[in-house]
Write a protein that holds these residues in place. Structure first.
Motif, short mmCIF file in Angstrom:
data_model
loop_
_atom_site.label_atom_id
_atom_site.label_comp_id
_atom_site.label_asym_id
_atom_site.label_seq_id
_atom_site.Cartn_x
_atom_site.Cartn_y
_atom_site.Cartn_z
N GLN A 157 -22.25 10.13 31.69
CA GLN A 157 -21.54 11.27 31.45
C GLN A 157 -20.96 12.45 30.81
OE1 GLN A 157 -19.61 9.76 35.34
NE2 GLN A 157 -18.07 11.53 35.88
N ARG A 158 -20.49 11.81 30.07
CA ARG A 158 -19.71 13.13 29.13
C ARG A 158 -20.29 14.18 28.80
NH1 ARG A 158 -14.40 11.14 27.35
NH2 ARG A 158 -14.71 12.95 25.66
N VAL A 159 -21.79 13.16 28.56
CA VAL A 159 -22.87 14.42 27.89
C VAL A 159 -22.70 15.82 28.90
CG1 VAL A 159 -24.71 15.25 26.83
CG2 VAL A 159 -23.39 13.43 25.74
N LEU A 160 -23.09 15.17 30.18
CA LEU A 160 -24.17 16.61 31.45
C LEU A 160 -22.38 16.65 31.44
CD1 LEU A 160 -25.84 13.49 33.48
CD2 LEU A 160 -26.58 15.47 32.20
N GLU A 161 -21.04 16.34 31.76
CA GLU A 161 -20.26 17.50 31.38
C GLU A 161 -20.19 18.56 30.83
OE1 GLU A 161 -17.14 14.44 33.49
OE2 GLU A 161 -16.79 14.29 31.16
N VAL A 387 -26.33 17.04 18.83
CA VAL A 387 -25.14 16.66 18.58
C VAL A 387 -24.30 17.08 20.19
CG1 VAL A 387 -23.96 18.07 16.99
CG2 VAL A 387 -23.44 16.04 16.98
N ALA A 388 -23.26 15.33 20.33
CA ALA A 388 -22.21 15.78 21.04
C ALA A 388 -20.91 15.24 20.29
CB ALA A 388 -22.74 14.84 22.49
N TRP A 389 -19.66 15.84 21.14
CA TRP A 389 -18.68 15.53 20.47
C TRP A 389 -17.21 15.43 21.74
CZ3 TRP A 389 -20.31 19.40 19.14
CH2 TRP A 389 -19.58 20.86 19.08
N LYS A 390 -16.89 14.64 21.28
CA LYS A 390 -15.38 14.63 21.60
C LYS A 390 -13.96 15.84 21.88
CE LYS A 390 -14.75 9.42 23.58
NZ LYS A 390 -14.00 8.57 23.73
N ASP A 391 -14.12 16.18 22.79
CA ASP A 391 -13.14 17.63 21.93
C ASP A 391 -12.04 17.77 23.07
OD1 ASP A 391 -11.98 20.06 21.44
OD2 ASP A 391 -13.18 20.96 23.42
N GLY A 392 -10.72 16.50 22.90
CA GLY A 392 -9.71 16.38 23.15
C GLY A 392 -10.62 15.80 25.34
N ASP A 393 -10.07 16.24 25.70
CA ASP A 393 -10.35 15.11 27.41
C ASP A 393 -11.47 15.47 27.80
OD1 ASP A 393 -8.14 14.22 27.20
OD2 ASP A 393 -7.25 15.26 28.45
N GLY A 394 -12.68 16.72 26.86
CA GLY A 394 -13.26 17.38 27.47
C GLY A 394 -14.77 17.10 26.40
N THR A 395 -16.06 17.49 26.54
CA THR A 395 -16.51 17.00 25.62
C THR A 395 -17.49 18.50 25.07
OG1 THR A 395 -17.29 14.89 26.61
CG2 THR A 395 -18.99 16.37 24.96
N CYS A 396 -18.03 18.88 24.02
CA CYS A 396 -18.65 18.86 23.43
C CYS A 396 -20.38 19.66 23.50
CB CYS A 396 -18.58 20.34 21.99
SG CYS A 396 -16.27 21.68 23.14
N VAL A 397 -22.05 19.53 23.61
CA VAL A 397 -22.76 19.54 23.17
C VAL A 397 -23.02 20.79 22.63
CG1 VAL A 397 -24.94 18.80 23.73
CG2 VAL A 397 -22.88 18.01 24.99
N THR A 437 -23.59 26.44 21.45
CA THR A 437 -22.45 25.20 22.20
C THR A 437 -21.97 25.15 23.25
OG1 THR A 437 -21.67 25.61 19.32
CG2 THR A 437 -20.45 24.16 21.10
N SER A 438 -21.39 24.32 23.96
CA SER A 438 -21.15 24.27 25.48
C SER A 438 -20.41 23.20 25.56
CB SER A 438 -23.10 23.11 26.51
OG SER A 438 -21.66 23.88 27.81
N CYS A 439 -19.35 23.81 25.85
CA CYS A 439 -17.92 22.73 26.36
C CYS A 439 -17.41 22.41 27.47
CB CYS A 439 -16.75 22.89 25.36
SG CYS A 439 -17.17 22.68 24.04
N SER A 440 -17.20 21.16 28.21
CA SER A 440 -16.38 21.80 29.48
C SER A 440 -15.12 21.28 29.06
CB SER A 440 -16.53 19.47 29.78
OG SER A 440 -16.23 19.00 29.32
#
Length: 440
Positions: A157-161, A387-397, A437-440
């Motif tokens: 879910q985080r990655v799709l977001e 690669v994906a990582w947490k960015d605060g309450d969001g996620t970056c891919v 790079t795409s961040c939610s």
């Protein structure tokens, strides 16, 4: 196969049959533990995760959920099948007082064996259950895997977001449960070697489902379709096998449908559409796209493999299955032995939660998020790593992508630039290879 639904673009999707405006963008799948490590990637192994969350490892889903057969009006209604298990072979001779299921199964086994070109090695165990009992069986069989897969589903879910494919606030677990609870009409359990179908009457739709599932039983007897080693690979190999397995079963199922009278064919279509009406139209489009992908693309893949080398080439594909979504989308590349390029994984700018391969379908879905079809640009996919990582309450891919030719480079950079203009949080660098790079 799943029962039909209406695509979010408004096109009916029967069987499911191709609904290109909706489904050509389906990504491969996502799955991985919350912390990176050896094993399968989380972000584009969603097909596998969604299947195992509800069906548990080893279940291959299929079918049209059936009620009364609308095409049998004016004729004797199909006999009600009580919840029971029968075991039959192609040569079984039903007793005089045999149930409708026992009477029909030997002929269905013979058709499946002849259409697939392989004999059944041992008897097949088949169970028919009413709707409530069928749902209970699904939940029971998924219980052992549920805790692990829920964690993987949260990563999914985080990655799709992060990729802009799923809105925040969507309960993906609930959506998955809703879809599979309503859409799955049958499954073949590779752990127990038994076949379970939802239905209390042996309608034409149930017979279609049985042929699909009997094809899975036949595949498993000859090739072992439950290959857990593929789940541990850091690529799309498990999704490639799933596309082959489902595509082959849909191909045989369609041959069975073609053998029926026009009245029965219409009955099967009407029955499926009536059953499909129960699926929630508010489910996230990306979920429908992902789940439908192997049933939409797989049959053409299997058909092209047979056309390219006959029965022997199809059997060989089960020994050495497709390993990328590109293989499934472009069977000629699979037949030519084209392999993806090796790409270095980009670096994360935070605590890493996932890494893996987007694949051509993952790229296609991301590009389509710009509002313009990305089919041409994604068609030149040569390889990638994300690669994906947490960015605060969001996620970056972040993904690095290699294309096949300079022309493919030009097509992709235009599509990525368009994506960056239409959605916040997207940045693009390079002119081949490319990194976005795409961040939610």
């Amino acid at each position: 196969m799943l029962q039909p639904w209406t695509c979010h673009c408004g096109q009916p999707n029967v069987g499911p049959a191709p609904c290109s405006a909706c489904l050509n963008a389906a990504p491969p799948a996502i799955a991985v533990p919350p912390e990176p490590g050896p094993g399968r990637p989380a972000a584009f192994r969603l097909l596998v995760v969604l299947t195992t969350v509800l069906l548990a490892a080893g279940l291959v889903a299929a079918g049209i959920v059936s009620g009364d057969d609308p095409g049998l009006a004016g004729r004797t209604a199909p006999s009600r099948v009580h919840a029971r298990t029968v075991e039959v072979t192609s040569d079984s001779v039903p007793a005089a007082d045999a149930s409708a299921l026992e009477q029909a199964l030997p002929g269905l086994l013979r058709f499946t064996s002849q259409a697939r070109g392989l004999p059944f090695v041992h008897p097949v165990r088949v169970t028919m259950l009413g709707d409530a009992d069928f749902r209970t069986r699904l939940k029971r069989d998924s219980a052992e895997e549920e805790a692990k897969d829920e964690e993987q589903l949260r990563t999914t879910q985080r990655v799709l977001e992060g990729l802009g494919l799923l809105e925040k606030g969507v309960d993906l677990k609930k959506a998955v449960e809703s879809l599979y609870g309503d859409a799955v009409a049958g499954f073949y359990d590779t752990e127990d070697d038994d076949l379970v179908v939802r239905g209390e009457r042996l309608t034409v739709g149930v017979r279609v489902t049985l042929v699909h599932e009997l094809t899975h039983a036949l595949q498993d007897q000859h090739f072992d379709i439950d290959r857990k080693d593929l789940d541990d690979r850091d690529d799309e190999a498990a999704d490639g096998l799933l596309g082959l397995v489902e595509g082959d079963a849909v191909r045989v199922e369609r041959l069975y449908l073609a053998s029926l009278s026009s009245r029965e064919q219409k009955a099967a279509e009407a029955e499926g559409m009536a059953a499909g009406a129960s699926i929630d139209p508010g489910l996230p489009p990306v979920l429908l796209q992902i789940v439908a992908f192997p049933y939409v693309v797989g049959p053409e893949f299997a058909t092209r493999v047979v056309a390219g080398g006959g029965q022997e080439r199809l059997d060989a594909a089960f020994v050495t299955p497709p390993t990328t979504s590109e293989d499934l989308l472009h069977p000629d590349r699979f037949l030519a032995g084209e392999a993806p390029a090796t790409v270095e994984t980009p670096k994360a700018d935070g605590r890493q939660i996932d890494e893996g391969v987007l694949g051509e379908l993952g790229l296609l879905l991301v590009l389509n998020a710009s509002g313009v079809s990305g089919q041409t640009a994604a068609g030149g996919w040569g390889g990638d790593r994300y690669v994906a990582w947490k960015d605060g309450d969001g996620t970056c891919v972040r993904a690095t992508i290699v294309m096949d030719t300079p022309q493919d480079d030009r097509e992709l950079v235009k599509a990525l630039d368009r994506l960056a203009r239409t959605r916040k949080g997207v940045k693009v660098s390079g002119r081949g290879p490319f990194t976005f790079t795409s961040c939610s």
